[in-house]
Scaffold this active site. Structure first.
Site, PDB file in Angstrom:
ATOM      1  N   LYS A 162     -37.675 -36.048  53.391  1.00 57.46           N
ATOM      2  CA  LYS A 162     -37.436 -34.803  54.111  1.00 57.46           C
ATOM      3  C   LYS A 162     -35.932 -34.645  54.272  1.00 57.46           C
ATOM      4  O   LYS A 162     -35.315 -35.321  55.088  1.00 57.46           O
ATOM      5  CB  LYS A 162     -38.130 -34.813  55.477  1.00 57.46           C
ATOM      6  CG  LYS A 162     -39.649 -34.818  55.395  1.00 57.46           C
ATOM      7  CD  LYS A 162     -40.280 -34.799  56.782  1.00 57.46           C
ATOM      8  CE  LYS A 162     -41.799 -34.786  56.692  1.00 57.46           C
ATOM      9  NZ  LYS A 162     -42.437 -34.798  58.033  1.00 57.46           N
ATOM     10  N   GLU A 229     -31.611 -36.153  39.028  1.00 55.30           N
ATOM     11  CA  GLU A 229     -33.017 -36.530  38.829  1.00 55.30           C
ATOM     12  C   GLU A 229     -33.948 -35.319  38.943  1.00 55.30           C
ATOM     13  O   GLU A 229     -34.797 -35.248  39.839  1.00 55.30           O
ATOM     14  CB  GLU A 229     -33.405 -37.658  39.789  1.00 55.30           C
ATOM     15  CG  GLU A 229     -32.564 -38.918  39.560  1.00 55.30           C
ATOM     16  CD  GLU A 229     -32.997 -40.124  40.379  1.00 55.30           C
ATOM     17  OE1 GLU A 229     -33.881 -39.975  41.257  1.00 55.30           O
ATOM     18  OE2 GLU A 229     -32.457 -41.218  40.132  1.00 55.30           O
ATOM     19  N   GLU A 348     -26.216 -43.340  36.471  1.00 57.56           N
ATOM     20  CA  GLU A 348     -26.408 -43.938  37.801  1.00 57.56           C
ATOM     21  C   GLU A 348     -27.234 -45.190  37.589  1.00 57.56           C
ATOM     22  O   GLU A 348     -28.275 -45.147  36.931  1.00 57.56           O
ATOM     23  CB  GLU A 348     -27.127 -42.970  38.740  1.00 57.56           C
ATOM     24  CG  GLU A 348     -27.394 -43.554  40.127  1.00 57.56           C
ATOM     25  CD  GLU A 348     -28.239 -42.627  41.001  1.00 57.56           C
ATOM     26  OE1 GLU A 348     -27.852 -41.446  41.157  1.00 57.56           O
ATOM     27  OE2 GLU A 348     -29.293 -43.074  41.495  1.00 57.56           O
ATOM     28  N   TYR A 396     -27.003 -51.265  47.989  1.00 59.04           N
ATOM     29  CA  TYR A 396     -26.467 -51.755  46.721  1.00 59.04           C
ATOM     30  C   TYR A 396     -24.977 -51.436  46.581  1.00 59.04           C
ATOM     31  O   TYR A 396     -24.456 -51.234  45.496  1.00 59.04           O
ATOM     32  CB  TYR A 396     -27.225 -51.196  45.523  1.00 59.04           C
ATOM     33  CG  TYR A 396     -27.738 -49.772  45.637  1.00 59.04           C
ATOM     34  CD1 TYR A 396     -26.995 -48.776  46.250  1.00 59.04           C
ATOM     35  CD2 TYR A 396     -28.980 -49.428  45.116  1.00 59.04           C
ATOM     36  CE1 TYR A 396     -27.471 -47.493  46.352  1.00 59.04           C
ATOM     37  CE2 TYR A 396     -29.470 -48.133  45.194  1.00 59.04           C
ATOM     38  CZ  TYR A 396     -28.702 -47.169  45.813  1.00 59.04           C
ATOM     39  OH  TYR A 396     -29.169 -45.889  45.908  1.00 59.04           O
TER      40      TYR A 396
END
Length: 554
Positions: A162, A229, A348, A396
């Site tokens: 969301k 994406e 990415e 990461y």
């Protein structure tokens, strides 16, 4: 030219570990001493290929801009020092939230957050501009504390999928970002919002035009992306965009850029699709059918495992590492089927999707995935790998919440300093009479980085040992006369416990910054000519053969 092929024998002595539980070699417990010998064929006479000098690049996640005040962290002298040491590099600004943000050219952030700072004029020299944009120490400390809380909110949004619709950013955030890129000698790639669409599901370019116009007025050097994406748009935003339509959107963007005096020849990269499989392949091929002429390179994303399910065993598993090679072959085949000769990037990439694996993606264990990905991607034909992430939401990062470097940062820094763009052939070769062993020792070979002072003909061997036991690398006679500079990275803690550590040693010396603007000297151990090298258990290493006289590296 006569091809020179030499054989290296890698002799790995295995024996039961004392007081440790090696998750990768648990089947070897109690079997006594074993010997595993693997030969390597190496061709020093020709290059396999050559990658971009910015092959190892980094990203700033767009989550940093979800609340604009955190963009001030890009003025941190420490963060700038760390980033500049990784140049030359692309600096990608993008991620999930780029498709939920709009440019709002109305007022500067400083007016609403109480930090009054003069906008750096174009007439100021580069050093003056960089100094003006530095973040005051007290504000940096306050923002770092607030950023920890902000990341918790961002993770909650990611889990629930969301996202706040149309978060706004101003000219000043763009100034901060471009200043960071300029002051660190990085080439900025800015990700535009592709979810701004018309009633006919065509990309609405009006907001992008406004941003591009502003950037051109400031003479900002920027390359561009459109969307992140797109195969997940239906899940994240309830919108489905066909690959062919996305390709047409990129053609539209390219036409806008061509109308600009500054950006008519600038880079445009896409579609930044997540790991292509099933219907995602169809989206990629549809995109390339209509949009391949608009882009300079085809970008896709790769992560090995699900961060919410990953284990330590995954991070040191040869099978998991090998999965990247299969995916690269599959994607390159799909790309070249539609667009022969198109360059491919990992636009990415990191260890685990979903923001990373907590306690692993920012630990020493992540280095095995990272170094293997760099070695394999260069060998198999990818031109650039963009690391997610220098700073931004997730686990990461290359730096921690205090902006101190994590193990993968030090690994990246050594790669930048020691490894050249020229890829050499090195292949594993099983010796007669042996069954297929699990490959716990993995190696890649490049010419050494001549920009760092290494002579022509020098080569850099990258090696990693996924086992707890040490390995003995027996060298061919051809290299017995070469001095070797050894850079061996190990955790600051022994055995498996060390794989969870967020600290790393170089040649048994702990790596840390000397102060906020000074990195330590990274010195290799000088090894006299010999017939073998030693590789400790759970280690990552760079061995520079300074007098190899490789014909391909002349």
């Amino acid at each position: 030219m006569i091809s020179l092929v030499v054989i290296l024998v890698v002799s790995v002595q295995l024996w039961p570990a004392r007081g440790s539980h090696d998750v990768a070699d648990h089947e070897a417990f109690g079997t006594g001493v074993r010997s595993l010998e693997v030969g390597l064929t190496v061709d020093l006479s020709r290059l396999v290929r050559e990658v971009d000098e910015r092959f190892l690049s980094v990203a700033i996640d767009s989550s940093l801009m979800a609340e604009e005040k955190f963009m001030y962290m890009l003025g941190s002298p420490k963060l700038r020092t760390l980033a500049k040491a990784l140049s030359p590099s692309y600096l990608r600004f993008g991620g999930t939230r780029q498709d939920f943000m709009v440019f709002n050219p109305e007022k500067y952030l400083t007016r609403s957050h109480g930090y009054d700072q003069q906008k750096p004029g174009l007439s100021a020299g580069p050093e003056d501009s960089c100094k003006k944009m530095e973040l005051p120490t007290l504000l940096e400390a306050r923002l770092k504390k607030q950023w920890i809380r902000q990341q918790a909110l961002l993770r909650k949004e990611d889990l629930q999928m969301k996202y706040r619709r149309r978060a706004k950013y101003t000219e000043y955030s763009v100034d901060l970002l471009t200043s960071f890129a300029n002051c660190t000698d990085m080439d900025l790639i800015f990700g535009l919002n592709a979810l701004l669409r018309t009633s006919n599901n065509i990309w609405n370019s009006s907001n992008a035009r406004s941003l591009i116009k502003y950037c051109e007025s400031q003479q900002y050097r920027i390359s561009w992306e459109l969307g992140n994406e797109p195969n997940s748009y239906e899940k994240k935003a309830g919108i489905r965009v066909a690959g062919s339509q996305l390709g047409e959107d990129f053609v539209n963007l390219r036409e806008i850029l061509q109308d600009s005096k500054l950006y008519h020849n600038t880079g445009l990269y896409g579609p930044d699709i997540s790991q292509p499989r099933d219907h995602r392949k169809d989206l990629l091929q549809g995109f390339l059918t209509t949009g391949s002429q608009a882009i300079n390179a085809c970008t896709w994303h790769h992560y090995y495992v699900n961060g919410r399910e990953a284990t330590l065993a995954d991070f040191i598993s040869p099978q998991v590492l090998d999965s990247l090679g299969l995916k690269i072959s599959e994607v390159l085949e799909s790309i070249h089927l539609v667009s022969p000769g198109m360059r491919s990037w990992l636009g990415e990439s990191s260890s685990a999707y979903g923001g990373g694996a907590e306690g692993l993606s920012d630990a020493f264990a992540a280095g095995f995935m990272w170094l293997d990905k760099l070695g394999l991607a260069a060998k198999m034909g990818l031109d650039v790998v963009i690391r997610q992430v220098l700073i931004g939401s997730g686990t990461y990062h290359l730096v921690d919440d205090n902006l101190d470097p994590l193990p993968d940062y030090w690994l990246s820094l050594l790669y930048k300093r020691l490894v050249g763009p020229e890829v050499l052939m090195v292949e594993r070769l099983l010796l007669a009479g042996l069954q297929n062993p699990r490959q716990k020792v993995r190696v890649y070979l490049h010419c050494a980085n001549r920009n760092r002072g290494y002579s022509k003909g020098a080569i850099t061997l990258m090696a990693m040992n996924l086992a707890a036991r040490p390995a003995r690398l027996t060298l061919p006679a051809l290299l017995w006369l070469s001095t070797v500079e050894a850079f061996v990275l190990q955790s600051d803690q022994p055995n498996e416990a060390g794989l969870y550590s967020r600290s790393v040693m170089l040649n048994e010396k702990l790596l840390q910054m000397l102060d906020d603007q000074t990195l330590p000297e990274l010195k290799g151990n000088i090894l006299p000519p010999a017939d073998h090298l030693l590789l400790p258990g759970f280690s990552l290493a760079f061995f520079v053969f300074t007098e190899a006289e490789a014909a391909a590296c002349q």
